[in-house]
Design a protein around this motif. Structure first.
Motif, PDB file in Angstrom:
ATOM      1  N   ARG A  25      -8.222   8.485   3.080  1.00 43.98           N
ATOM      2  CA  ARG A  25      -9.078   7.752   4.011  1.00 43.98           C
ATOM      3  C   ARG A  25      -8.792   6.254   3.911  1.00 43.98           C
ATOM      4  NH1 ARG A  25     -13.915  10.780   5.081  1.00 43.98           N
ATOM      5  NH2 ARG A  25     -14.812   8.924   6.003  1.00 43.98           N
ATOM      6  N   ALA A  26      -9.030   5.573   5.044  1.00 41.26           N
ATOM      7  CA  ALA A  26      -8.694   4.143   5.090  1.00 41.26           C
ATOM      8  C   ALA A  26      -9.513   3.324   4.104  1.00 41.26           C
ATOM      9  CB  ALA A  26      -8.879   3.620   6.509  1.00 41.26           C
ATOM     10  N   PHE A  27     -10.731   3.769   3.767  1.00 45.08           N
ATOM     11  CA  PHE A  27     -11.520   2.917   2.869  1.00 45.08           C
ATOM     12  C   PHE A  27     -10.925   2.873   1.463  1.00 45.08           C
ATOM     13  CE2 PHE A  27     -14.074   6.882   2.432  1.00 45.08           C
ATOM     14  CZ  PHE A  27     -14.186   6.964   1.059  1.00 45.08           C
ATOM     15  N   PHE A  46      -7.940  -1.863   9.742  1.00 44.75           N
ATOM     16  CA  PHE A  46      -7.425  -0.537  10.066  1.00 44.75           C
ATOM     17  C   PHE A  46      -7.725  -0.117  11.490  1.00 44.75           C
ATOM     18  CE2 PHE A  46      -8.030  -0.724   5.525  1.00 44.75           C
ATOM     19  CZ  PHE A  46      -6.836  -0.216   5.069  1.00 44.75           C
ATOM     20  N   ASN A  54     -16.650   3.198   3.488  1.00 38.88           N
ATOM     21  CA  ASN A  54     -17.137   4.274   2.631  1.00 38.88           C
ATOM     22  C   ASN A  54     -18.530   4.698   3.102  1.00 38.88           C
ATOM     23  OD1 ASN A  54     -18.088   5.894   0.563  1.00 38.88           O
ATOM     24  ND2 ASN A  54     -17.167   4.653  -1.042  1.00 38.88           N
ATOM     25  N   GLU A  84      -7.629   2.933   0.975  1.00 38.70           N
ATOM     26  CA  GLU A  84      -6.536   1.985   1.184  1.00 38.70           C
ATOM     27  C   GLU A  84      -7.074   0.556   1.211  1.00 38.70           C
ATOM     28  OE1 GLU A  84      -4.406   3.077   4.692  1.00 38.70           O
ATOM     29  OE2 GLU A  84      -2.485   2.835   3.714  1.00 38.70           O
ATOM     30  N   ALA A  85      -8.217   0.388   1.875  1.00 41.70           N
ATOM     31  CA  ALA A  85      -8.828  -0.943   1.930  1.00 41.70           C
ATOM     32  C   ALA A  85      -9.165  -1.410   0.521  1.00 41.70           C
ATOM     33  CB  ALA A  85     -10.087  -0.903   2.794  1.00 41.70           C
ATOM     34  N   ARG A 125      -7.651  -0.614  -2.215  1.00 45.58           N
ATOM     35  CA  ARG A 125      -6.422  -1.024  -2.897  1.00 45.58           C
ATOM     36  C   ARG A 125      -5.987  -2.395  -2.419  1.00 45.58           C
ATOM     37  NH1 ARG A 125      -1.595   1.433  -3.719  1.00 45.58           N
ATOM     38  NH2 ARG A 125      -1.473   2.673  -1.819  1.00 45.58           N
ATOM     39  N   ALA A 126      -6.082  -2.611  -1.093  1.00 44.98           N
ATOM     40  CA  ALA A 126      -5.683  -3.909  -0.545  1.00 44.98           C
ATOM     41  C   ALA A 126      -6.588  -5.009  -1.083  1.00 44.98           C
ATOM     42  CB  ALA A 126      -5.740  -3.870   0.978  1.00 44.98           C
ATOM     43  N   LEU A 127      -7.840  -4.664  -1.375  1.00 44.20           N
ATOM     44  CA  LEU A 127      -8.780  -5.665  -1.881  1.00 44.20           C
ATOM     45  C   LEU A 127      -8.639  -5.852  -3.389  1.00 44.20           C
ATOM     46  CD1 LEU A 127     -11.848  -4.655   0.267  1.00 44.20           C
ATOM     47  CD2 LEU A 127     -10.815  -6.913   0.264  1.00 44.20           C
ATOM     48  N   GLY A 128      -7.684  -5.153  -3.987  1.00 46.53           N
ATOM     49  CA  GLY A 128      -7.399  -5.369  -5.401  1.00 46.53           C
ATOM     50  C   GLY A 128      -8.290  -4.586  -6.342  1.00 46.53           C
ATOM     51  N   TYR A 129      -8.919  -3.504  -5.882  1.00 50.26           N
ATOM     52  CA  TYR A 129      -9.746  -2.701  -6.780  1.00 50.26           C
ATOM     53  C   TYR A 129      -8.843  -1.896  -7.706  1.00 50.26           C
ATOM     54  CZ  TYR A 129     -13.476  -3.483  -3.317  1.00 50.26           C
ATOM     55  OH  TYR A 129     -14.378  -4.033  -2.471  1.00 50.26           O
ATOM     56  N   HIS A 157     -16.000   4.710  -5.616  1.00 49.28           N
ATOM     57  CA  HIS A 157     -15.877   5.006  -4.192  1.00 49.28           C
ATOM     58  C   HIS A 157     -15.687   6.487  -3.883  1.00 49.28           C
ATOM     59  CE1 HIS A 157     -15.862   0.863  -2.736  1.00 49.28           C
ATOM     60  NE2 HIS A 157     -15.431   0.608  -3.960  1.00 49.28           N
ATOM     61  N   LEU A 195       0.868  -1.172   0.000  1.00 43.99           N
ATOM     62  CA  LEU A 195       0.000   0.000   0.000  1.00 43.99           C
ATOM     63  C   LEU A 195       0.909   1.227   0.000  1.00 43.99           C
ATOM     64  CD1 LEU A 195      -2.764  -1.107   2.499  1.00 43.99           C
ATOM     65  CD2 LEU A 195      -2.894  -0.958   0.027  1.00 43.99           C
ATOM     66  N   SER A 243     -13.103   5.761   9.380  1.00 45.76           N
ATOM     67  CA  SER A 243     -12.712   6.122   8.020  1.00 45.76           C
ATOM     68  C   SER A 243     -12.491   4.884   7.157  1.00 45.76           C
ATOM     69  CB  SER A 243     -11.461   7.003   8.036  1.00 45.76           C
ATOM     70  OG  SER A 243     -10.296   6.226   8.024  1.00 45.76           O
ATOM     71  N   SER A 244     -12.609   3.698   7.743  1.00 48.52           N
ATOM     72  CA  SER A 244     -12.292   2.511   6.946  1.00 48.52           C
ATOM     73  C   SER A 244     -13.472   2.020   6.123  1.00 48.52           C
ATOM     74  CB  SER A 244     -11.764   1.390   7.846  1.00 48.52           C
ATOM     75  OG  SER A 244     -12.761   0.968   8.723  1.00 48.52           O
ATOM     76  N   GLN A 295      -4.804  -9.502   3.845  1.00 51.21           N
ATOM     77  CA  GLN A 295      -5.706  -8.369   3.985  1.00 51.21           C
ATOM     78  C   GLN A 295      -5.329  -7.537   5.197  1.00 51.21           C
ATOM     79  OE1 GLN A 295      -8.169  -6.953   2.143  1.00 51.21           O
ATOM     80  NE2 GLN A 295      -7.210  -8.255   0.608  1.00 51.21           N
ATOM     81  N   ARG A 348     -11.980   2.013 -10.467  1.00 54.25           N
ATOM     82  CA  ARG A 348     -13.078   1.643  -9.574  1.00 54.25           C
ATOM     83  C   ARG A 348     -13.044   2.495  -8.308  1.00 54.25           C
ATOM     84  NH1 ARG A 348     -16.619  -2.377  -8.007  1.00 54.25           N
ATOM     85  NH2 ARG A 348     -16.335  -3.494  -9.950  1.00 54.25           N
TER      86      ARG A 348
END
Lengths: 319, 288
Positions: free
Chosen positions: B177-179, A98, A106, B181-182, B184-188, B197, A64, A103-104, A95, B192
């Motif tokens: 924001r973490a979502f 956070f 949407n 990053e999430a 990206r970690a989930l491969g989006y 988002h 990341l 904020s994790s 995986q 997308r």
């Protein structure tokens, strides 16, 4: 147990250029040569004070944040060399959870959308089947299926953290990187979430990289632990050994600084003196020497090498 | 309501409820609908042909046959205002829609990519912003010639830079924001993350500015027509009518006043709607 994640010599420097008319470039050595390995099904703790680079390690492993140097191997595959489809497949197997549950997620997507989207993207399930799997995952993390049609703002921090965990599980990972997963939660909720993580670890044989500054939590949750100071690991070993008899003076003061639940155990603890130095300008030699009660001349001259003692090790001349 | 606790309330639905609860917004919406309807129904509502000249009824004051009087060529002012509203609405709507899409996309992508690219794109936008919108519109129309399409291009161009800025700022905050990053970690994919988002999270801000900029576009169109760079005569436009009216302002003061009132009402209505939208989507008012 086989090695699942193997990190060697991981480096991440951030450069900041500031100033006018003569810009000054400073390099922050957030992660400066970190090596560790995590076995399948094992919970590996990364502890240290704020700014020691533990969260950067967590993100660099997943790419990341793109690491500057070092190797990251996941189940034998080179993570840093992976591109496109290969990287997506590798990321599916590891995986992240956070720290900030607010904020994790949407705010504009329902929980159902948040949970089914990864399945669709990776072609694991779609439509009705994805929804059923999402409901099953919610059940696994202790949330009712009615949550599927709701929005994140309708849930508390602890519930959102559970949802975040469920989302990480949608792609059936083998390794979960938990970046301070309970630090933002109330103590009572912390315990519930920790129990949930422990339960998932056992049931799914999940490996964990557990980043935390709370030694109590790490002591309870992890099998092995690494203590970080200014971008480097200063001591590593099993949780029992490291916390019972720390080898590195920093690990010792860190342990002694963490609260003891027994009032009679409180006493004159050796206090850590001084501030944590800036990672942009670490002291020469051992980074800890300005604060170390056992400092010697050798500590000021060169960074001490890694010394093993059985299953554990530390970067200190005292070992 | 006992059922309220069970039904999931989306942030959008709550914003809509708050939007409609505001009386000023209500007036703004009604005015906008009235203007839009009068423009759409102009062929039916107009008592006369807007370009038919009647030399005998030249400069006649408001009367039963000509409710808002006639101009120098004896053309019915009411009919011309109704038909002129079409031009104002079509030009400002298409120009702002194009500016939202193009400017918004530039701002989002630029903010998301960041770094030198972002810096470069934003400096280009700064250059565009440094022209007053009327001057920029003037340059474009003067270069391309005055017709409907060029008017849309000119007004749209003046609004691209503001929309790029408006779209970029929240993207800068959201991408941390973490979502994201999430994701990206989930491969989006980046596309997308950006459009599924991030986009829904900035849409409200962009649309609020859209309605406010609609008002500006109406004014710019009128101004360009007023200085003779709008749609060519005899096609009626509000700005053009005001200019023509000024020549006879002493004999027939209603000539510039009525199209002026029409511009005022539409701009006011659009601003009311924009303010209402802004209040309804303000994150500070949004209950968590």
């Amino acid at each position: 147990m086989t090695t699942l994640l193997d990190v060697a010599g991981l480096v991440k420097h951030f450069t900041v250029t500031k100033g006018f008319p003569r810009p000054v470039t400073t390099t922050v050595r957030a992660v400066d040569g970190v090596s560790f390995s995590v076995r399948r099904g094992e919970a590996y703790g990364l502890v240290g004070e704020s700014g020691c680079g533990k969260s950067t390690v967590a993100r660099a492993v997943l790419r990341l944040i793109e690491p500057d140097d070092g190797t990251v191997r996941f189940d034998g595959a080179d993570v840093r060399a992976a591109r496109g489809e290969t990287l997506a497949r590798l990321r599916r197997r590891m995986q992240i959870i956070f720290q900030d549950p607010y904020s994790s997620l949407n705010p504009r997507r329902t929980i159902g959308q948040a949970l089914t989207e990864p399945m669709r993207v990776h072609g694991l399930a779609s439509g009705r089947a994805a929804r059923d799997r999402a409901a099953a995952l919610l059940d696994e993390v202790g949330m009712p299926p009615s949550a599927l049609d709701r929005y994140p703002h309708e849930f508390s921090g602890g519930q959102r953290q559970r949802i975040g965990i469920a989302r990480a599980l949608t792609v059936e990972p083998e390794l979960l990187i938990a970046d301070e997963p309970v630090s933002a939660l109330d103590v009572s909720v912390q315990a519930q979430v920790l129990l949930l993580l422990r339960d998932l670890q056992k049931r799914r044989n999940l490996a964990f990289v557990f980043v935390s500054h709370d030694l109590g939590v790490v002591r309870w949750f992890c099998d092995r632990v690494a203590v970080m100071y200014l971008g480097r690991i200063v001591e590593e070993g099993s949780v029992g050994e490291v916390f019972a008899e720390p080898l590195h003076p920093y690990a010792r003061v860190l342990r002694d600084a963490s609260p003891v639940p027994d009032p009679s155990g409180r006493g004159a603890l050796p206090r850590i003196v001084g501030e944590i130095p800036s990672a942009a300008n670490p002291p020469a030699g051992c980074h800890f020497h300005p604060r170390c009660p056992h400092v010697r001349d050798a500590c000021r001259a060169a960074y001490p090498g890694w010394r093993r003692r059985g299953e554990r090790g530390a970067a200190c001349v005292l070992v | 309501m006992s059922t309220a606790a069970v039904v999931a309330v989306s942030p959008v639905r709550r914003a809509v409820a708050r939007f409609l609860a505001n009386p000023t917004t209500g007036i703004g919406i009604i005015l906008c609908i009235l203007v839009a309807l009068s423009a759409i129904l102009a062929p039916i509502l107009s008592p006369h042909d807007p370009i038919e000249q009647d030399v005998i009824a030249q400069l006649s004051p408001p009367s039963a046959t000509h409710p808002l009087g006639t101009d120098y060529f004896g053309r019915d002012v009411l009919s011309r205002i109704l038909w002129g509203g079409r031009i104002s609405l079509i030009v400002s709507l298409t120009a702002i829609a194009a500016a939202i899409v193009i400017g918004g996309a530039i701002g989002m992508v630029s903010g998301y990519i960041g770094g030198r690219f972002d810096n470069f794109v934003m400096r280009v936008m700064d250059v565009l912003l440094s022209f007053p919108s009327l001057i920029l519109g003037l340059i474009v129309v003067a270069l391309l010639g005055p017709d409907l399409v060029n008017l849309v291009v000119a007004i749209g161009l003046t609004a691209i830079a503001p929309f790029a800025r408006i779209a970029r700022a929240p993207v800068l905050a959201l991408k941390e924001r973490a979502f994201v990053e999430a994701g990206r970690a989930l491969g989006y994919s980046h596309a997308r993350i950006l459009f599924v988002h991030i986009l829904p999270n900035i849409l409200s801000e962009v649309l609020v500015m859209g309605s406010l900029w609609m008002a500006t576009a109406v004014r710019t169109e009128a101004s360009l027509s007023f200085i003779g760079l709008g749609v060519k005569p005899p096609t009626p436009t509000w700005g053009g009518m005001m200019r023509d009216g000024f020549e006879n302002i002493l004999d027939a003061p209603w000539l510039p006043i009525f199209p002026g009132v029409a511009i005022l009402l539409l701009v006011l209505a659009l601003n009311m709607v924009g303010d209402g939208l802004r209040d309804a989507t303000d994150p500070k008012l949004r209950a968590e």
